[in-house]
Design an enzyme around this catalytic site. Structure first.
Site, PDB file in Angstrom:
ATOM      1  N   ARG A  86      46.182 -22.447  13.633  1.00 51.50           N
ATOM      2  CA  ARG A  86      47.509 -22.204  14.184  1.00 51.50           C
ATOM      3  C   ARG A  86      47.636 -23.019  15.472  1.00 51.50           C
ATOM      4  O   ARG A  86      46.790 -22.929  16.367  1.00 51.50           O
ATOM      5  CB  ARG A  86      47.666 -20.723  14.516  1.00 51.50           C
ATOM      6  N   GLU A 381      51.574 -14.068   8.676  1.00 49.14           N
ATOM      7  CA  GLU A 381      51.550 -15.447   9.174  1.00 49.14           C
ATOM      8  C   GLU A 381      50.301 -16.189   8.711  1.00 49.14           C
ATOM      9  O   GLU A 381      50.334 -17.394   8.450  1.00 49.14           O
ATOM     10  CB  GLU A 381      51.598 -15.444  10.706  1.00 49.14           C
TER      11      GLU A 381
END
Ligand code: AMP
Length: 393
Positions: A86, A381
């Site tokens: 990320r 996510e």
């Protein structure tokens, strides 16, 4: 067949990690390394439902953390196919996920000028993880990419244009992986192609943002240059009169960095309530009559309702308004209070469905007669990061 991906979210003093099956989104392993660089650095992880914790050596850094994580992963016997990282800021360069190479890494470091705390730690995580997994593809998945479809009218500030051209001062948007997940899930729920699905997605956690998504494309969002603009958040102020940082600096005799800390870490629900940034605590205390807690919840919902109302014009083909994130998924009070502002437009929340949708269940929470549909969808996510990374495997 399982396609397992290591998902890493490296902060300056923490590393969140997971092994995610890119096909199903299931997490076989998930964990957190905390307090890196401190005496009490530790690692906690959940494997097949069992929780384990242990201390790392005093002042352990990212290298020790990644070594410990790769040992845990090795012990599971899983053979990951890729590593998904990320990365908070991808500027205008990254409109989608990118396979790590020298140029990509240099750009991630370059964008640290806009997200100093996040991007440098993210880049450090990539370099360290490459040593732990030299033979796997490493993929950066950016929080900002999803919003690169926004039109200029949504992302240009009313400032001199050279600030945009020369310094990249514009609205970027964040939480892109969560809003993308909400879009994809809503399309599945409605049995529609993603490119024909239109959603107003409210991600409400410690950080909060709303995204306007028209026919599968992000057209606006509440966060701007950094993840500070927009909604009231746990400790972040959201929208302000732009004169205030300068005024506060003079009035309080503080430096720009101290004012930035005030706006990022001492404001929002915490600042208003003078009690807590935790929505659960505020709901409990508001119930007992705490005035600060009541006001914080009231302002939070009113600001959110104003954003959703504004996005009704950005999303003319609206299929659903969707709540997600720790608050969005679990707080029936926040959902009911926010959507209460839309009663005069014929939006009706079904109280029982609203209660039933909590704690990971999700589902539609509006009555059949409601003029707009409202869903609760638990976000994932990590799955988005794993799925994007797996495409490079
Ligand atoms: P996140 O950043 O997505 O983990 O969300 C954290 C926020 O979710 C915190 O403000 C929590 O208080 C809030 N939250 C979690 N569970 C609940 C709940 N049952 N009711 C209200 N807020 C909750």
């Amino acid at each position: 067949m399982k396609k397992e991906v290591v998902v890493l979210n490296c902060g300056s003093s923490s590393v969140k990690f997971a092994i995610i099956d890119a096909n199903t989104g299931e997490a076989g392993l998930s964990g957190l390394v905390e307090s890196l660089g401190n005496l009490d650095a530790s690692i906690t992880y959940k494997l097949n439902g069992n929780k384990t914790s242990f201390s790392l050596s005093a002042n352990a850094g990212h290298t020790e953390a990644l070594n410990a994580i790769s040992t845990i992963i090795e012990d599971t016997g899983v053979k990951p196919v890729a590593v998904g990282h990320r990365v908070v800021h991808g500027g205008e360069k990254f409109k989608q996920a990118a396979l790590v190479n020298d140029e990509v890494l240099a750009a991630v470091k370059d964008y640290a000028s806009m997200a100093p705390l996040h991007n440098l730690a993210n880049a450090k995580g990539v370099v360290t993880a490459q040593k732990a997994y030299p033979h796997l593809p490493h993929v950066c998945v950016f929080d900002t990419s999803f919003f690169q479809t926004m039109p200029q009218k949504a992302f240009i500030y009313a400032l001199p244009m050279d600030l945009y051209r020369d310094h990249g001062i514009r609205r970027y948007g964040f939480h892109g992986t969560s809003h993308k997940f909400i879009l994809d899930s809503t399309a599945s729920l409605l049995n529609k192609p993603v490119e024909e699905t239109s959603v107003i997605s409210a991600h409400l956690g410690n950080g909060c943002s709303v995204a306007a998504i028209e026919k599968g494309q992000a057209v606006d969002t509440s966060m701007g240059f950094i993840p500070l603009e927009g909604l009231v958040m746990g400790t972040r102020c959201g929208d302000l009169d732009p004169s205030l940082p300068g005024t506060l600096q003079k009035k309080l005799g503080k430096t720009a960095d101290e004012i930035s800390d005030l706006l990022n870490k001492e404001s929002g629900l915490l600042g208003i309530s003078e009690l807590s940034n935790d929505c659960r605590t505020l709901e409990e205390e508001a119930e007992k009559g705490h005035e600060g807690a009541k006001l914080a919840i009231e302002i939070f919902c009113y600001r959110l309702a104003k954003y959703i109302a504004g996005y009704l014009i950005a999303v003319p083909s609206l299929d659903a308004i969707v709540f997600t994130g720790g608050i969005g998924e679990n707080s029936s009070l926040i959902r009911e209070t926010t959507m209460g502002y839309f009663a005069h437009m014929g939006v009706t929340i079904d109280q029982q469905k609203n209660l039933d949708a909590r704690f990971g269940k999700g589902g539609e929470i509006t009555a059949p007669s409601s003029q707009k549909t409202v869903f609760v969808v638990p976000t994932n996510e990590e799955w988005v990061i794993a799925a994007e990374a797996a495409t490079f495997a």
